[in-house]
Design a protein around this motif. Structure first.
Motif, PDB file in Angstrom:
ATOM      1  N   ASN A  27      -6.215  -2.571 -12.253  1.00  0.00           N
ATOM      2  CA  ASN A  27      -5.604  -2.423 -10.931  1.00  0.00           C
ATOM      3  C   ASN A  27      -5.979  -1.098 -10.279  1.00  0.00           C
ATOM      4  O   ASN A  27      -5.317  -0.643  -9.349  1.00  0.00           O
ATOM      5  CB  ASN A  27      -4.072  -2.531 -11.057  1.00  0.00           C
ATOM      6  N   ILE A  28      -7.035  -0.461 -10.774  1.00  0.00           N
ATOM      7  CA  ILE A  28      -7.498   0.808 -10.213  1.00  0.00           C
ATOM      8  C   ILE A  28      -8.846   0.580  -9.524  1.00  0.00           C
ATOM      9  O   ILE A  28      -9.765   0.013 -10.114  1.00  0.00           O
ATOM     10  CB  ILE A  28      -7.655   1.893 -11.293  1.00  0.00           C
ATOM     11  N   GLN A  29      -8.921   1.026  -8.269  1.00  0.00           N
ATOM     12  CA  GLN A  29     -10.183   0.947  -7.543  1.00  0.00           C
ATOM     13  C   GLN A  29     -10.873   2.308  -7.607  1.00  0.00           C
ATOM     14  O   GLN A  29     -10.254   3.342  -7.348  1.00  0.00           O
ATOM     15  CB  GLN A  29      -9.961   0.540  -6.090  1.00  0.00           C
ATOM     16  N   VAL A  30     -12.129   2.295  -7.975  1.00  0.00           N
ATOM     17  CA  VAL A  30     -12.901   3.538  -8.080  1.00  0.00           C
ATOM     18  C   VAL A  30     -14.162   3.407  -7.246  1.00  0.00           C
ATOM     19  O   VAL A  30     -14.570   2.305  -6.857  1.00  0.00           O
ATOM     20  CB  VAL A  30     -13.271   3.842  -9.561  1.00  0.00           C
ATOM     21  N   VAL A  31     -14.788   4.561  -6.982  1.00  0.00           N
ATOM     22  CA  VAL A  31     -16.079   4.611  -6.296  1.00  0.00           C
ATOM     23  C   VAL A  31     -17.080   5.250  -7.254  1.00  0.00           C
ATOM     24  O   VAL A  31     -16.847   6.358  -7.747  1.00  0.00           O
ATOM     25  CB  VAL A  31     -16.000   5.416  -4.979  1.00  0.00           C
ATOM     26  N   LEU A  32     -18.150   4.547  -7.519  1.00  0.00           N
ATOM     27  CA  LEU A  32     -19.207   5.041  -8.409  1.00  0.00           C
ATOM     28  C   LEU A  32     -20.318   5.652  -7.568  1.00  0.00           C
ATOM     29  O   LEU A  32     -20.809   5.018  -6.632  1.00  0.00           O
ATOM     30  CB  LEU A  32     -19.768   3.908  -9.278  1.00  0.00           C
ATOM     31  N   VAL A  33     -20.701   6.876  -7.906  1.00  0.00           N
ATOM     32  CA  VAL A  33     -21.735   7.588  -7.146  1.00  0.00           C
ATOM     33  C   VAL A  33     -22.787   8.118  -8.120  1.00  0.00           C
ATOM     34  O   VAL A  33     -22.452   8.697  -9.163  1.00  0.00           O
ATOM     35  CB  VAL A  33     -21.140   8.762  -6.334  1.00  0.00           C
ATOM     36  N   GLY A  34     -24.033   7.925  -7.768  1.00  0.00           N
ATOM     37  CA  GLY A  34     -25.134   8.437  -8.591  1.00  0.00           C
ATOM     38  C   GLY A  34     -26.466   8.171  -7.922  1.00  0.00           C
ATOM     39  O   GLY A  34     -26.526   7.585  -6.835  1.00  0.00           O
ATOM     40  N   LYS A  43     -26.717  -2.048 -15.792  1.00  0.00           N
ATOM     41  CA  LYS A  43     -26.405  -1.871 -17.214  1.00  0.00           C
ATOM     42  C   LYS A  43     -25.255  -0.886 -17.409  1.00  0.00           C
ATOM     43  O   LYS A  43     -24.426  -1.063 -18.315  1.00  0.00           O
ATOM     44  CB  LYS A  43     -27.636  -1.381 -17.970  1.00  0.00           C
ATOM     45  N   THR A  44     -25.191   0.143 -16.550  1.00  0.00           N
ATOM     46  CA  THR A  44     -24.113   1.127 -16.672  1.00  0.00           C
ATOM     47  C   THR A  44     -22.760   0.510 -16.344  1.00  0.00           C
ATOM     48  O   THR A  44     -21.767   0.723 -17.061  1.00  0.00           O
ATOM     49  CB  THR A  44     -24.377   2.323 -15.737  1.00  0.00           C
ATOM     50  N   ILE A  45     -22.704  -0.292 -15.271  1.00  0.00           N
ATOM     51  CA  ILE A  45     -21.448  -0.948 -14.885  1.00  0.00           C
ATOM     52  C   ILE A  45     -21.035  -1.949 -15.957  1.00  0.00           C
ATOM     53  O   ILE A  45     -19.852  -2.046 -16.319  1.00  0.00           O
ATOM     54  CB  ILE A  45     -21.604  -1.641 -13.512  1.00  0.00           C
ATOM     55  N   GLN A  46     -21.992  -2.675 -16.495  1.00  0.00           N
ATOM     56  CA  GLN A  46     -21.696  -3.625 -17.580  1.00  0.00           C
ATOM     57  C   GLN A  46     -21.158  -2.899 -18.807  1.00  0.00           C
ATOM     58  O   GLN A  46     -20.219  -3.367 -19.463  1.00  0.00           O
ATOM     59  CB  GLN A  46     -22.966  -4.407 -17.923  1.00  0.00           C
ATOM     60  N   LEU A  47     -21.736  -1.731 -19.109  1.00  0.00           N
ATOM     61  CA  LEU A  47     -21.262  -0.938 -20.246  1.00  0.00           C
ATOM     62  C   LEU A  47     -19.842  -0.438 -20.012  1.00  0.00           C
ATOM     63  O   LEU A  47     -18.997  -0.481 -20.913  1.00  0.00           O
ATOM     64  CB  LEU A  47     -22.208   0.245 -20.471  1.00  0.00           C
ATOM     65  N   LEU A  48     -19.562   0.027 -18.800  1.00  0.00           N
ATOM     66  CA  LEU A  48     -18.211   0.502 -18.475  1.00  0.00           C
ATOM     67  C   LEU A  48     -17.187  -0.614 -18.606  1.00  0.00           C
ATOM     68  O   LEU A  48     -16.105  -0.424 -19.156  1.00  0.00           O
ATOM     69  CB  LEU A  48     -18.188   1.068 -17.050  1.00  0.00           C
ATOM     70  N   GLU A  49     -17.513  -1.794 -18.080  1.00  0.00           N
ATOM     71  CA  GLU A  49     -16.581  -2.922 -18.158  1.00  0.00           C
ATOM     72  C   GLU A  49     -16.328  -3.315 -19.612  1.00  0.00           C
ATOM     73  O   GLU A  49     -15.210  -3.685 -19.976  1.00  0.00           O
ATOM     74  CB  GLU A  49     -17.144  -4.107 -17.373  1.00  0.00           C
ATOM     75  N   GLY A  86     -28.434  13.398 -13.242  1.00  0.00           N
ATOM     76  CA  GLY A  86     -28.488  12.012 -13.700  1.00  0.00           C
ATOM     77  C   GLY A  86     -27.188  11.466 -14.234  1.00  0.00           C
ATOM     78  O   GLY A  86     -27.188  10.416 -14.888  1.00  0.00           O
ATOM     79  N   GLU A  87     -26.063  12.144 -13.965  1.00  0.00           N
ATOM     80  CA  GLU A  87     -24.773  11.639 -14.436  1.00  0.00           C
ATOM     81  C   GLU A  87     -24.167  10.693 -13.393  1.00  0.00           C
ATOM     82  O   GLU A  87     -24.495  10.760 -12.199  1.00  0.00           O
ATOM     83  CB  GLU A  87     -23.817  12.796 -14.713  1.00  0.00           C
ATOM     84  N   LEU A  88     -23.279   9.829 -13.844  1.00  0.00           N
ATOM     85  CA  LEU A  88     -22.558   8.918 -12.957  1.00  0.00           C
ATOM     86  C   LEU A  88     -21.193   9.535 -12.636  1.00  0.00           C
ATOM     87  O   LEU A  88     -20.444   9.899 -13.544  1.00  0.00           O
ATOM     88  CB  LEU A  88     -22.371   7.554 -13.615  1.00  0.00           C
ATOM     89  N   PRO A 103     -24.519   7.871 -18.053  1.00  0.00           N
ATOM     90  CA  PRO A 103     -24.806   6.462 -17.805  1.00  0.00           C
ATOM     91  C   PRO A 103     -25.962   5.959 -18.659  1.00  0.00           C
ATOM     92  O   PRO A 103     -26.499   6.681 -19.509  1.00  0.00           O
ATOM     93  CB  PRO A 103     -25.193   6.463 -16.326  1.00  0.00           C
ATOM     94  N   VAL A 104     -26.340   4.719 -18.445  1.00  0.00           N
ATOM     95  CA  VAL A 104     -27.577   4.186 -19.030  1.00  0.00           C
ATOM     96  C   VAL A 104     -28.727   4.655 -18.136  1.00  0.00           C
ATOM     97  O   VAL A 104     -28.826   4.243 -16.983  1.00  0.00           O
ATOM     98  CB  VAL A 104     -27.545   2.649 -19.105  1.00  0.00           C
TER      99      VAL A 104
END
Length: 440
Positions: A27-34, A43-49, A86-88, A103-104
């Motif tokens: 139930n948390i909305q985040v913003v990913l920046v990179g 692959k990074t989002i899949q790893l986080l999930e 190169g960090e997320l 990240p990946v």
């Protein structure tokens, strides 16, 4: 939080590879920046999930999970630096948190290849590449011991550059490590791009004809030097190890020699010593015996030499300098030309130019033999920098030989030996066998 995100967007938002993506974790909305050029986002989002998939609706647990895999950032400057490293970056607006994670990454480095400059005929074929962590990993494969110590530093303010210092704690002289560490830690604000920058950072002589570093791309050679008590520097994006300090014996001996029988190893090293002496002496000796002291030759040999120079309009010194410059140009061209055509162009160019110069009576046949032998001899020395050093030293002997004859050749050798003997690196003499620190 939105104001911080907008400020960062203003600072770096003109970059087309800046990637921003809204994502729901529970139930948390985040913003990913990179940067999409450095991060494999799918692959990074899949790893986080996958890492937080057991968490359904608990915001506290989600944040705890993110804390475990990342670091909290608060300052705008450090967030921007993390993005370009190169960090997320994860912006959690409703909690006012900014977390950076590893990240990946996208595959941007060469695979481990065979050495291109350190040719091993019978030895390991792994070579360093431009990635700092890969180079350290290759060395740990070679030197799997608790004695290997690694200290990492980050240089520069606006642009970060990594440098790692490695040494064997039971073998290295502590004073050497202290001197290097002191120089490194007092110059962390400087930017390092090249070996000259590293030389300046360490306070080593800038105009020395002898390099303070021994460079290699072979992990086996680095291991050999570490157990001898030397320190090694790895600079990010440089596919070579910088071994400090260099010594005279580095010109003639490498670890790979020990993969042959003892007799062959001694013969190889003796050949390199003979090659260095030949490259230093031969051009100057030719000028001395032809132009200054021809009476030292047997009459038959003197007549033969005089016959080869019949019709040559230049003095022997000018003749040698002219051909040496042409040879240096050919060597430089062989380095710069594409590998597909470089050897062909330089070989044909050398043969054609040499034969044309002889046919035109600009140089003698004997000189072509002398300079070819000298050039080949200088190439037997270990390391391109060491070979280039010998090639420079021979001009000293050549000039003195043209003035004083054979006495000038010996004077030139004496000056070269005196210069080598006076050379020190962080208090360690260049003539040291293993790089021991001078007493006192």
């Amino acid at each position: 939080m939105k104001s911080l995100l907008s400020e960062i967007n203003k600072s770096i938002g003109k970059n087309d590879d800046l990637y921003k993506w809204s994502q729901d974790f529970g139930n948390i909305q985040v913003v990913l920046v990179g940067l999409s050029s450095l991060i494999d986002f799918p692959k990074t989002i899949q790893l986080l999930e996958g890492q937080i998939q057991t968490v359904r609706h608990s915001s506290e647990v989600i944040v705890q999970q993110l804390h475990k895999i990342g670091k909290v950032k608060s300052e705008k400057k450090e967030i921007i630096e993390a993005i370009f490293e190169g960090e997320l970056i994860i912006f959690i607006d409703e909690l006012g948190l900014v977390i950076s994670i590893d990240p990946v990454p996208k595959t941007l480095n060469r695979s481990i290849e065979s050495p291109s400059s350190d040719n091993n005929i019978q030895g390991p074929l792994s070579a360093f590449n431009e990635d700092l962590s890969t180079n350290i990993g290759l060395l740990r494969k070679e030197f799997s011991s608790v004695e290997l110590q690694v200290s990492s530093y980050t240089f520069g303010n606006s642009q970060k550059k990594g440098l790692s210092l490695l040494y064997c704690k039971d073998q290295v002289n502590n004073k050497l490590v202290e001197n290097v560490t002191k120089q490194v830690e007092s110059n962390l604000d400087k930017m390092l791009y090249t070996i000259q920058d590293v030389t300046k950072m360490l306070g080593l002589p800038k105009y020395s004809l002898i390099s303070s570093f021994n460079t290699t791309e072979s992990p086996q050679e680095v291991y050999s030097n570490l157990v001898k008590g030397r320190v090694v520097l790895f600079l990010d994006r440089l596919p070579y190890a910088l071994i400090l300090p260099s010594t005279l014996w580095d010109m003639f001996a490498i670890r790979n020699d020990e993969n042959y029988s003892f007799v062959i190893m001694i013969a190889l090293r003796l050949l390199r010593v003979i090659g260095a002496i030949t490259a230093l002496v031969l051009p100057g000796l030719y000028v001395a015996l032809v132009a200054v002291n021809p009476e030292m030759l047997r009459i038959e040999l003197a007549l033969s030499v005089a016959k080869t120079r019949e019709g040559v309009p230049y003095p022997a010194f000018v003749e040698v300098i002219l051909m040496l410059v042409i040879l240096e140009l050919i060597i430089e061209a062989s380095v710069r030309l594409p590998k597909s055509i470089g050897p062909t162009v330089t070989m044909v160019g050398g043969i054609v130019l040499g034969q044309a110069a002889v046919d035109a009576r600009l140089v003698s046949n004997l000189l072509i033999i002398i300079l070819a032998a000298s050039t080949i001899a200088s190439s037997t020395i270990v390391g391109f920098q060491n070979s280039f050093t010998i090639r420079i030293f021979k001009y000293n002997t050549l000039v003195l030989a043209s003035i004083f004859g054979v006495l000038g050749v010996f004077t030139g050798l004496f000056l070269v030996c005196a210069y080598i003997a006076s050379k020190t690196t962080l208090g360690i003499p260049y003539l040291s066998v293993k790089g021991e620190m001078k007493s006192g």
